[in-house]
Write an enzyme that holds these catalytic residues in place. Structure first.
Site, PDB file in Angstrom:
ATOM      1  N   ARG A 161       0.718  -1.147   0.097  1.00  0.00           N
ATOM      2  CA  ARG A 161       0.067   0.291   0.013  1.00  0.00           C
ATOM      3  C   ARG A 161       0.901   1.369  -0.375  1.00  0.00           C
ATOM      4  O   ARG A 161       0.963   2.042  -0.660  1.00  0.00           O
ATOM      5  CB  ARG A 161      -1.063  -0.066   1.055  1.00  0.00           C
ATOM      6  CG  ARG A 161      -2.145   0.792   1.071  1.00  0.00           C
ATOM      7  CD  ARG A 161      -2.212   2.583   1.465  1.00  0.00           C
ATOM      8  NE  ARG A 161      -1.393   2.105   3.168  1.00  0.00           N
ATOM      9  CZ  ARG A 161      -0.879   3.587   3.413  1.00  0.00           C
ATOM     10  NH1 ARG A 161      -0.985   5.072   2.528  1.00  0.00           N
ATOM     11  NH2 ARG A 161      -0.398   3.964   4.761  1.00  0.00           N
ATOM     12  N   ASP A 162       1.637   1.675   0.932  1.00  0.00           N
ATOM     13  CA  ASP A 162       2.097   3.425   1.346  1.00  0.00           C
ATOM     14  C   ASP A 162       3.478   2.847   0.134  1.00  0.00           C
ATOM     15  O   ASP A 162       4.057   3.546  -0.063  1.00  0.00           O
ATOM     16  CB  ASP A 162       3.147   2.557   2.204  1.00  0.00           C
ATOM     17  CG  ASP A 162       3.638   3.847   2.681  1.00  0.00           C
ATOM     18  OD1 ASP A 162       2.966   5.129   2.632  1.00  0.00           O
ATOM     19  OD2 ASP A 162       4.774   4.318   3.759  1.00  0.00           O
ATOM     20  N   HIS A 219      10.301   6.492   8.518  1.00  0.00           N
ATOM     21  CA  HIS A 219      11.395   6.515   6.923  1.00  0.00           C
ATOM     22  C   HIS A 219      13.233   6.999   7.309  1.00  0.00           C
ATOM     23  O   HIS A 219      13.660   6.853   8.338  1.00  0.00           O
ATOM     24  CB  HIS A 219      10.575   8.053   6.091  1.00  0.00           C
ATOM     25  CG  HIS A 219       9.198   7.789   5.549  1.00  0.00           C
ATOM     26  ND1 HIS A 219       8.658   8.176   4.593  1.00  0.00           N
ATOM     27  CD2 HIS A 219       8.472   6.661   6.549  1.00  0.00           C
ATOM     28  CE1 HIS A 219       7.428   7.262   4.446  1.00  0.00           C
ATOM     29  NE2 HIS A 219       7.090   6.889   5.608  1.00  0.00           N
ATOM     30  N   CYS A 264       6.126   9.491   0.351  1.00  0.00           N
ATOM     31  CA  CYS A 264       4.459  10.385   0.320  1.00  0.00           C
ATOM     32  C   CYS A 264       4.318  10.640  -0.661  1.00  0.00           C
ATOM     33  O   CYS A 264       5.311  12.616  -0.371  1.00  0.00           O
ATOM     34  CB  CYS A 264       4.449  11.143   2.146  1.00  0.00           C
ATOM     35  SG  CYS A 264       3.022  11.592   2.628  1.00  0.00           S
ATOM     36  N   ASN A 312       9.980   4.131   2.936  1.00  0.00           N
ATOM     37  CA  ASN A 312       9.681   3.397   3.853  1.00  0.00           C
ATOM     38  C   ASN A 312      11.250   2.908   4.989  1.00  0.00           C
ATOM     39  O   ASN A 312      11.994   2.130   3.615  1.00  0.00           O
ATOM     40  CB  ASN A 312       9.154   2.117   3.853  1.00  0.00           C
ATOM     41  CG  ASN A 312       7.809   2.997   4.125  1.00  0.00           C
ATOM     42  OD1 ASN A 312       7.180   4.166   4.996  1.00  0.00           O
ATOM     43  ND2 ASN A 312       6.502   3.348   2.672  1.00  0.00           N
TER      44      ASN A 312
END
Length: 310
Positions: free
Chosen positions: A27-28, A219, A250, A259
Site C-alpha cells: 500500500r504505502d 522513513h 509519501c 520507508n
C-alpha cells in the site's frame, strides 16, 4: 559473501521477545510509484509476502482514484486475496465512502490517516486537524459497529516540512484523540524521516496511552530509521511498520523518501534474537522479484547484500 549463521544472535536486555511487523509495501510502497502496477502483480506480491511469514500486510487503499491512481483497483484486488487465511489484510480508508466500499468486500481491518500538524492536514486532507478528526469519528464508529478494527496513522509526528519541529505535547494530544475516537492502535509516523533516537524516547514518553497499542513508522531520509526503531523497542513498543525492499515514501510530502526496509529491520531483529516469524531469505527473494517488476533495484541494503550472494 555472508557466511551461514549470520547475523550472530546477541540479545540486549529490555527489548520485547517478539515484534509484529506491519508490512506496508503493498500500500504505502506502491502508492508512491510513478507507474501503476498491474492488479495481478500486486496480488502476487501480497501472496509472496504472506509466504515469507508476514501476518499483517496492508493491502491497498480505498482513497478516491483521483488522489491515488496507483491504488484505483482496490475492488479488483481484494477478491484475489481471499485465499490468504490467517493473514491480516488491513486497508486505508479516508472517509465513510471509502469505508463502505471496503466493508462491502468483507474487509474487517481498516486504517485512517491523520496528521499532527495543520499544514500537512491541509495538504493531505484539505482540512484542519480538528476537521479531519471530526471526519474520522463516524468512520471509526461505523467500522467498529461492523466488527472491524481501526488503526490510526499519525503523520508528521517528528517534523513537518512547512512548520519545522513539532512539539511532542501536540503529537501526544492528537494521538490521544485518535484513541478516543475508537482506534485500536496508532502508528506514530516520521513522515519525512527527521527523527533521532532521543526525540523518539521523548515523544513516546509523552504519550498517555499504553505502548502496546502504539506502532512506529520511520522513513530513512537521514539514515536514522533503524536507530529510531531500536530506541522505540527499548521503550516498550513491539509493533513496527516496514516496507519490503524499502518501497515507498509519501506523495503529499515531497521530501519523504523510502520507508524502513523490512529486510533491514529483520536483519537487526534477527541479530537481537527477537522473534518475528518472518523468513528473511524468502522475503529478500520477494523484494528482488518486485524490484524486477518495477524495473529498478531495491534500495534495501540487506536485499542488495543477500541477493549479491547468489
Amino acid at each position: 559473501m555472508t557466511a551461514t549463521g549470520l547475523p550472530m544472535r546477541s540479545p540486549l536486555t529490555g527489548l520485547p521477545r517478539s515484534v509484529r511487523i506491519h508490512e506496508v509495501g503493498a500500500r504505502d510502497g506502491l502508492q508512491n510509484e510513478k507507474a501503476t502496477v498491474p492488479t495481478a502483480v500486486k496480488a502476487e506480491f501480497i501472496h509472496r509476502l504472506a509466504g515469507a511469514g508476514l501476518r499483517t500486510v496492508e493491502a491497498t487503499s480505498f482513497v478516491h482514484p483521483k488522489w491515488v491512481p496507483q491504488l484505483a483497483d482496490a475492488e479488483q484486488l481484494m477478491p484475489l486475496l481471499e485465499d490468504l487465511s490467517g493473514v491480516h489484510l488491513p486497508v486505508l480508508v479516508p472517509n465513510e465512502r471509502g469505508l463502505d466500499r471496503a466493508l462491502a468486500l468483507g474487509v474487517r481491518e481498516v486504517a485512517v490517516f491523520g496528521s499532527a500538524t495543520e499544514s500537512f492536514a491541509k495538504a493531505n486532507l484539505n482540512r484542519t486537524v480538528e476537521e479531519s478528526l471530526a471526519m474520522f469519528e463516524p468512520v471509526a464508529a461505523k467500522a467498529r459497529a461492523a466488527g472491524a478494527s481501526v488503526r490510526g496513522y499519525l503523520s508528521m509526528a517528528f517534523g513537518d516540512p512547512w512548520e519545522g519541529p513539532v512539539p511532542v505535547g501536540q503529537v501526544a494530544a492528537v494521538a490521544r484523540r485518535l484513541f478516543d475516537l475508537g482506534c485500536d492502535e496508532v502508528s506514530i509516523s516520521d513522515t519525512i524521516g527527521v527523527a533521532t533516537p532521543g526525540h523518539v524516547v521523548a515523544l513516546l514518553g509523552a504519550l498517555d496511552v499504553p505502548l502496546d497499542r502504539i506502532a512506529v513508522h520511520f522513513h530513512d531520509t537521514y539514515g536514522q530509521a533503524l536507530s529510531n526503531t531500536l530506541a522505540a523497542l527499548q521503550q516498550g513498543v513491539s509493533i513496527v511498520d516496514a516496507s519490503a525492499g524499502g518501497l515507498g515514501g509519501c506523495p503529499f510530502a515531497k521530501s519523504a523518501t523510502g520507508n524502513l526496509a523490512t529486510e533491514d529491520l529483520l536483519w537487526m531483529l534477527n541479530g537481537l534474537g527477537i522473534d518475528t516469524g518472518v523468513d528473511l531469505t524468502r522475503l529478500t527473494a520477494t523484494s528482488v522479484w518486485m524490484a524486477e517488476q518495477l524495473g529498478r533495484p531495491s534500495p534495501s541494503r540487506t536485499v542488495r547484500a543477500l541477493s549479491h550472494e547468489e
